[in-house]
Design a protein around this motif. Structure first.
Motif, mmCIF file in Angstrom:
data_model
loop_
_atom_site.group_PDB
_atom_site.id
_atom_site.type_symbol
_atom_site.label_atom_id
_atom_site.label_comp_id
_atom_site.label_asym_id
_atom_site.label_seq_id
_atom_site.Cartn_x
_atom_site.Cartn_y
_atom_site.Cartn_z
ATOM 1 N N TRP A 104 5.429 8.798 29.368
ATOM 2 C CA TRP A 104 6.726 8.823 29.152
ATOM 3 C C TRP A 104 7.671 10.056 28.924
ATOM 4 N N ASP A 105 7.016 10.914 27.951
ATOM 5 C CA ASP A 105 7.688 12.057 27.788
ATOM 6 C C ASP A 105 7.319 13.199 28.811
ATOM 7 N N GLU A 106 6.284 12.872 29.398
ATOM 8 C CA GLU A 106 5.959 13.835 30.865
ATOM 9 C C GLU A 106 7.080 13.509 31.850
ATOM 10 N N ILE A 107 7.367 12.247 32.145
ATOM 11 C CA ILE A 107 8.423 11.612 32.935
ATOM 12 C C ILE A 107 9.562 12.234 32.632
ATOM 13 N N VAL A 108 10.291 12.113 31.403
ATOM 14 C CA VAL A 108 11.473 12.295 30.932
ATOM 15 C C VAL A 108 11.897 13.735 30.643
ATOM 16 N N HIS A 109 10.849 14.359 30.173
ATOM 17 C CA HIS A 109 11.269 15.929 29.729
ATOM 18 C C HIS A 109 10.768 16.761 30.836
ATOM 19 N N ASN A 110 9.727 16.592 31.738
ATOM 20 C CA ASN A 110 9.227 17.412 32.706
ATOM 21 C C ASN A 110 9.581 17.162 33.898
ATOM 22 N N SER A 111 9.141 15.970 34.618
ATOM 23 C CA SER A 111 9.447 15.720 35.762
ATOM 24 C C SER A 111 10.858 15.259 36.086
ATOM 25 N N ASN A 112 11.701 14.995 35.274
ATOM 26 C CA ASN A 112 12.956 14.460 35.335
ATOM 27 C C ASN A 112 13.823 15.639 35.284
ATOM 28 N N LEU A 113 13.690 16.880 34.689
ATOM 29 C CA LEU A 113 14.481 17.865 34.294
ATOM 30 C C LEU A 113 13.912 19.218 34.953
ATOM 31 N N ALA A 114 12.822 19.321 35.308
ATOM 32 C CA ALA A 114 12.283 20.353 35.823
ATOM 33 C C ALA A 114 12.396 20.388 37.659
ATOM 34 N N GLN A 115 13.489 20.214 37.771
ATOM 35 C CA GLN A 115 13.707 20.425 39.228
ATOM 36 C C GLN A 115 14.570 21.680 39.775
ATOM 37 N N ASP A 116 13.897 22.678 40.296
ATOM 38 C CA ASP A 116 14.091 24.124 40.330
ATOM 39 C C ASP A 116 14.525 24.418 41.842
ATOM 40 N N GLY A 117 14.823 23.468 42.728
ATOM 41 C CA GLY A 117 15.126 23.647 43.985
ATOM 42 C C GLY A 117 14.169 24.161 45.045
ATOM 43 N N SER A 118 12.863 24.487 44.428
ATOM 44 C CA SER A 118 11.779 25.149 45.185
ATOM 45 C C SER A 118 11.238 24.163 46.193
ATOM 46 N N SER A 119 10.428 24.735 46.930
ATOM 47 C CA SER A 119 9.831 23.814 48.297
ATOM 48 C C SER A 119 9.302 22.667 47.749
ATOM 49 N N SER A 120 8.550 22.881 46.515
ATOM 50 C CA SER A 120 7.682 21.624 45.950
ATOM 51 C C SER A 120 8.568 20.712 45.189
ATOM 52 N N SER A 121 9.772 21.091 44.814
ATOM 53 C CA SER A 121 10.509 20.080 43.999
ATOM 54 C C SER A 121 11.300 19.148 44.886
ATOM 55 N N LEU A 122 11.679 18.043 44.039
ATOM 56 C CA LEU A 122 12.680 17.055 44.659
ATOM 57 C C LEU A 122 14.050 17.215 44.841
ATOM 58 N N GLY A 123 14.549 18.249 44.002
ATOM 59 C CA GLY A 123 15.925 18.633 43.980
ATOM 60 C C GLY A 123 16.072 19.783 43.189
ATOM 61 N N LEU A 124 17.328 19.695 42.554
ATOM 62 C CA LEU A 124 17.699 20.952 41.654
ATOM 63 C C LEU A 124 18.858 20.552 40.655
ATOM 64 N N THR A 125 18.185 20.914 39.510
ATOM 65 C CA THR A 125 18.870 20.346 38.132
ATOM 66 C C THR A 125 19.867 21.287 37.987
ATOM 67 N N ASP A 126 21.157 20.751 37.620
ATOM 68 C CA ASP A 126 22.169 21.757 37.029
ATOM 69 C C ASP A 126 22.608 21.759 35.638
ATOM 70 N N TRP A 127 22.407 22.744 34.971
ATOM 71 C CA TRP A 127 22.466 23.019 33.635
ATOM 72 C C TRP A 127 23.974 23.433 33.036
ATOM 73 N N LYS A 128 24.140 23.211 31.809
ATOM 74 C CA LYS A 128 25.563 24.009 31.243
ATOM 75 C C LYS A 128 25.065 24.222 29.863
ATOM 76 N N CYS A 129 25.813 25.053 29.239
ATOM 77 C CA CYS A 129 25.587 25.599 27.649
ATOM 78 C C CYS A 129 26.916 25.716 27.280
ATOM 79 N N ILE A 130 27.040 25.756 25.959
ATOM 80 C CA ILE A 130 28.388 26.253 25.209
ATOM 81 C C ILE A 130 28.771 27.450 25.199
ATOM 82 N N ASP A 131 29.782 27.908 25.414
ATOM 83 C CA ASP A 131 30.372 29.145 25.405
ATOM 84 C C ASP A 131 30.447 29.387 23.853
#
Length: 596
Positions: free
Chosen positions: A292-319
């Motif tokens: 469950w942790d691997e799915i939620v924290h790594n597979s779910n979020l670590a989408q970097d847009g590379s050829s091997s990934s499923l997509g691209l995650t968009d991130w935000k931070c607090i100014d």
């Protein structure tokens, strides 16, 4: 092998089928001790543990068909909130929002914010996040579909509310800015090949030429087959989409279908019949033991847009840093906030009318060991178990006692070092870097993050070293000077001696294992702990409720703290007999984003 494949597909198909049915009717739930019908509403006694703690408990709360209790002793209760981190602050705000004002926040340190820890370095405007630094916002899959991470939308909802409550006062306003998780020119020096001239390749160069990348630990057919089977479970697009749409129902499906009962190592060895070598090679390339942790924290979020990934995650931070979020609470809680009061004891007592109360005690000072005590009707513990373990607690049930004990829920540390440079040399030259992070050849240093604000401006800049998990514990043994010099050496290995010349000597360092008020960075559950412990958090014992990100199904991120506060506020309101108020919070916070 046929049996292995069948079990593998069974696990995948059952999880997918269960988690995709997000619009299905909720399972029948208890709505209290009094029966109801369509035409009448009765007074009843619902409790949060009546509902599905592993999944969509909020559906059960929404279905309650009861009036408030007429027991004024509970309705007029006093509430202690122990801990002024995000979960404690949020709990107070929620109670206030439904007219429950007789609460106090008791904080051991001299500040609010908990693990929010923004530092401005060297008297400059350069800020370093020594705690949380980013929030996942959405993911765009390569098939063109964009999904928001509904769990994390709760944080953005909170920010909108605080900005409104503070009339968008610039001194208190919280604004989001894009976080750059990766940049094409970041340097990948750990385990990668080199150009003929010895240069470390960039991320874009590795993507264009796999021969420059980091090779797999093994190159056998068994390794490739086992890795493929694991990826089919951990990176199944339908499963990930279900997590993004509704993490709570996805959690329930994963628990129901046995993923909490298997470590990744056990799955590979006992189901896939992989060798020890292959099992170790695949597992050690990951952060987690539990699926469950691997799915939620790594597979779910670590989408970097590379050829091997499923997509691209968009991130935000607090100014300006995450502490702006915790500081935005201050106008609304400061009149009921007690700082520098470290709770040492929690007791369950009976008053003269035989009403159960909680008694909290603390020392007058570090040198004066006289205990000072105060009684409350309810206590909400919003501090990590790494701190409650130092307290003398009421004797809770066996399960809850184990969950809070050193033998129960596990925690991990992290270390960060931020070095200030007089110029942002990495943003100049033929291959400038704007945001993202580089990996130096040193395995110990791990990642070096570049600032995502003030890009291309003539100003100083910070490079941030971050290392978690076991490294976060091992770095504790180093002195500040030794740790700082290791980080500086790693930066020099990527950017040359100019980095040493431009280093100002100003830095911030924090290893969370050494922090006296947290002693941890995040929770890391072990096998079977979700199925066993999460229902225990939903059960109120001795008028005490435990909240905090460690009690949430996702066990990390600001959203886990916010979610746990919603759950805890609803839980204590039901205990107080304030059903209508509990349903109002449930409707506003758990009904808005789920299942989008």
């Amino acid at each position: 092998m046929k049996t292995v494949d069948t079990l593998n597909m069974l696990l995948i198909s059952t999880i997918v089928q269960a988690t995709l049915c997000l619009t299905a009717l909720a399972s029948p739930v208890s709505n209290g001790t009094q029966s109801v019908d369509d035409n009448n509403v009765y007074e009843c006694e619902p409790r949060l543990h009546d509902f599905d703690s592993l999944g969509a408990w909020f559906d059960g709360v929404a279905a309650i068909n009861c009036t408030n209790s007429h027991d004024d002793r509970r309705k007029d209760a006093t509430i202690a909130i122990v801990g002024a981190g995000l979960s404690g602050l949020m709990t107070a705000l929620l109670l206030d929002s439904v007219g429950v004002h007789d609460w106090e926040i008791i904080e051991a340190s001299g500040r609010v914010g908990g693990r929010f820890r923004t530092k401005y370095v060297g008297g400059t405007d350069e800020w370093a996040e020594m705690g949380p630094m980013r929030l996942p916002y959405s993911i765009t899959y390569k098939d063109g579909e964009t999904l928001e991470y509904t769990e994390h939308r709760m944080v953005f909802q909170l920010v909108d509310l605080l900005n409104e409550m503070n009339n968008n006062d610039p001194k208190l306003k919280v604004d989001f800015t894009p976080w750059i998780q990766h940049h094409p020119n970041e340097l990948l020096g750990l385990g990668t090949a080199r150009h003929p001239d010895g240069r470390i390749p960039t991320r874009a160069e590795v993507e264009a030429n796999a021969a420059l990348g980091r090779p797999a630990p093994l190159n056998t057919q068994e390794y490739k087959d086992t890795k493929s089977r694991m990826d089919n479970m951990l990176k199944h697009k339908d499963v990930l989409k279900s997590v993004q749409r509704d993490v709570w129902r996805a959690h329930k499906a994963a628990m129901d279908h046995g993923l909490d009962d298997w470590s990744q190592q056990s799955m590979m060895r006992n189901v896939f019949k992989a060798s020890e070598n292959v099992t170790d090679a695949i597992w050690t390339a990951s952060d987690y033991d539990v699926f469950w942790d691997e799915i939620v924290h790594n597979s779910n979020l670590a989408q970097d847009g590379s050829s091997s990934s499923l997509g691209l995650t968009d991130w935000k931070c607090i100014d300006g840093g995450f502490n702006r979020l915790s500081d935005a609470f201050l106008p609304h809680i400061s009149d009921r906030l007690h700082l520098n009061r470290k709770i040492r004891k929690l007791e369950s007592i009976q008053d003269s009318s035989n009403l159960t109360l909680t008694r909290l005690s603390w020392f007058a000072s570090s040198s004066n060991r006289t205990l000072i005590s105060k009684d409350y009707t309810y206590t909400i513990m919003a501090v990590p178990f790494t701190m409650t373990r130092f307290m003398q607690l009421h004797k809770f049930s066996s399960v809850l006692t184990r969950a809070t004990s050193e033998a129960g829920l596990r925690f991990k540390s992290a270390c960060k070092v931020a070095l200030l440079f007089s110029t942002r040399f990495w943003e100049h030259g033929s291959c400038p870097i704007f945001g993202g992070y580089s990996t130096p050849p040193s395995a110990a240093i791990g990642a070096l993050y570049y600032p995502v604000y003030g890009l291309n401006e003539s100003r100083p800049g910070l490079i941030m070293h971050y290392r978690g998990a076991s490294w976060g514990e091992e770095f504790v043994s180093l002195s500040d000077d030794e740790h700082v010099q290791m980080v500086l050496d790693a930066i020099v290995s990527l950017h040359g001696e100019q980095a040493r010349d431009l280093y100002t000597g100003d830095y911030e360092r924090l290893c969370w294992l050494q922090d006296p008020h947290t002693g941890t960075a995040w929770a890391r559950p072990d096998v079977m702990q979700h199925r066993l412990y999460i229902p225990a958090y939903h059960t109120t014992e001795a008028n005490t409720v435990f909240v905090g990100e460690h009690t949430a199904p996702t066990n990390a991120w600001a959203s886990s703290a916010v979610y746990s506060a919603v759950r805890g506020a609803v839980q204590v309101l039901l205990e107080m007999g304030r059903v209508e108020e509990a349903k109002r919070i449930n409707r506003v916070w758990m009904g808005r984003w789920v299942g989008m």
